[in-house]
Design a protein around this motif. Structure first.
Motif, mmCIF file in Angstrom:
data_model
loop_
_atom_site.group_PDB
_atom_site.id
_atom_site.type_symbol
_atom_site.label_atom_id
_atom_site.label_comp_id
_atom_site.label_asym_id
_atom_site.label_seq_id
_atom_site.Cartn_x
_atom_site.Cartn_y
_atom_site.Cartn_z
ATOM 1 N N ASP A 134 12.300 -30.671 -9.464
ATOM 2 C CA ASP A 134 11.192 -29.918 -8.364
ATOM 3 C C ASP A 134 11.497 -29.019 -7.206
ATOM 4 O O ASP A 134 11.075 -28.484 -7.123
ATOM 5 C CB ASP A 134 10.057 -31.196 -8.158
ATOM 6 N N HIS A 176 8.823 -37.424 -6.880
ATOM 7 C CA HIS A 176 9.462 -36.073 -7.495
ATOM 8 C C HIS A 176 10.312 -36.145 -7.860
ATOM 9 O O HIS A 176 11.587 -37.471 -7.453
ATOM 10 C CB HIS A 176 8.604 -35.064 -6.660
ATOM 11 N N ARG A 236 7.410 -30.859 0.440
ATOM 12 C CA ARG A 236 7.528 -31.526 -0.451
ATOM 13 C C ARG A 236 8.052 -30.510 -1.051
ATOM 14 O O ARG A 236 6.911 -29.631 -1.397
ATOM 15 C CB ARG A 236 6.406 -32.768 -0.725
ATOM 16 N N ASP A 254 6.657 -31.080 -4.701
ATOM 17 C CA ASP A 254 5.793 -30.788 -5.598
ATOM 18 C C ASP A 254 4.495 -30.751 -4.130
ATOM 19 O O ASP A 254 3.099 -30.378 -5.242
ATOM 20 C CB ASP A 254 5.812 -32.053 -6.394
ATOM 21 N N CYS A 255 4.854 -30.325 -3.240
ATOM 22 C CA CYS A 255 3.117 -29.423 -2.771
ATOM 23 C C CYS A 255 3.584 -27.766 -2.649
ATOM 24 O O CYS A 255 2.965 -27.587 -1.520
ATOM 25 C CB CYS A 255 3.055 -30.203 -1.680
#
Length: 305
Positions: free
Chosen positions: A169, A165, A123, A125-126
């Motif tokens: 992002d 998210h 993702r 945001d990871c």
């Protein structure tokens, strides 16, 4: 290579010249931040990982064992094949500080016989800086392709589907990963709740403005037992499964929007019939692509009359 868009086999042949390459999916046993309470619970409202995870893929087994079983599965038909290990299930880079570090997982996969590279599903945001550094280090050994679940560029939809998210992002993650030398792909869904095909086209334009190498498109699928399915069964007016003809028309539009420098890896997803509620088109990926290419040829011929 077809004359209308850059397909995935052409893309891979540029990275692995002269080699036939097949993806082997593995499950690293990770969760997602919108499932495990990191940022939320419940996960994306449309998601059931069982709908796209192969039978040989199980987090109960080691990465090496999953790769071995995957090779057995494909070698019956393609004995000379080389492999990309695909960290597909959930978010592969989430929780990378647990006992089984991301580095050890990557090393285990890269050391397997006949493995020529990795595809890491994650993702936007990871991928904090340390994760990108680990992936970039692995990329110096064998190619690492990052695949981000972006889904849409519209923040109100991202909130509606419980992604957790924002589009900013996605843009940030792609720029940082690309600057680190990683090849980046985006996964986009067409027909999300409340979105029109014009909204999806706008997402496509925004995606193509980023330094991405590939795109994965597919129609929204309503999988039995998901929150999306429950909302649809309860009559949510903003959930409307796409008709085949409408989606074909959109994909014609998509081909015209996506430059040849960006690969279109796929146009449709194929959940098992036992899990899929709608839309039930009864087509495999290659059958849909054949229909699309046939339509593109007719349009090309007509425009040259």
């Amino acid at each position: 290579m077809n004359p209308f868009f850059t397909d995935y086999s052409t893309y891979l042949s540029g990275i692995f010249p002269g080699i036939k390459v097949q993806k082997i999916s593995v499950d690293a046993g990770r969760s997602c931040p919108n499932r495990d309470g990191t940022i939320g619970t419940g996960g994306c409202i449309y998601c059931d990982n069982r709908s796209f995870s192969p039978s040989y893929c199980s987090a109960r087994e080691s990465i090496s064992e999953q790769i071995r079983k995957g090779k057995e599965f494909f070698r019956r038909k393609y004995p000379e094949m080389k492999y990309l290990v695909y960290f597909q299930s959930y978010t592969a880079t989430h929780g990378s500080d647990n006992e089984r570090s991301l580095t050890s997982i990557l090393e285990e996969a890269l050391s397997a016989e006949d493995v020529v590279g990795l595809v890491v599903g994650t993702r936007p945001d990871c991928v904090p800086a340390p994760v990108i550094s680990m992936l970039a280090e692995a990329n110096t050994s064998k190619p690492v392709l990052l695949e981000f679940g972006a889904e849409t560029s519209h923040d109100n939809t991202l909130e509606r589907i419980n992604r957790g998210h924002r589009w900013s992002d996605t843009a940030d993650a792609v720029y940082r990963s690309s600057e680190a030398g990683l090849r980046c792909g985006l996964h986009l869904i067409v027909g999300l709740p409340g979105e029109t095909l014009d909204d999806a086209a706008e997402t496509l334009k925004r995606a193509c403005s980023l330094p991405v190498d590939s795109l994965k498109l597919h129609q929204l699928q309503i999988i039995r037992g998901t929150e999306l399915w429950r909302q649809w069964k309860n009559g949510s007016a903003d959930i409307k499964p796409l008709a085949l003809e409408d989606y074909l028309d959109f994909c014609v539009r998509a081909v015209r929007l996506v430059p040849r420098s960006i690969t279109i890896e796929r146009f449709v997803a194929q959940a098992p019939a036992s899990m899929l509620e709608a839309p039930r088109w009864g087509l495999k990926n290659y059958q849909f692509t054949d229909m699309l290419i046939s339509r593109l040829k007719k349009l090309y011929d007509k425009s040259n009359c």
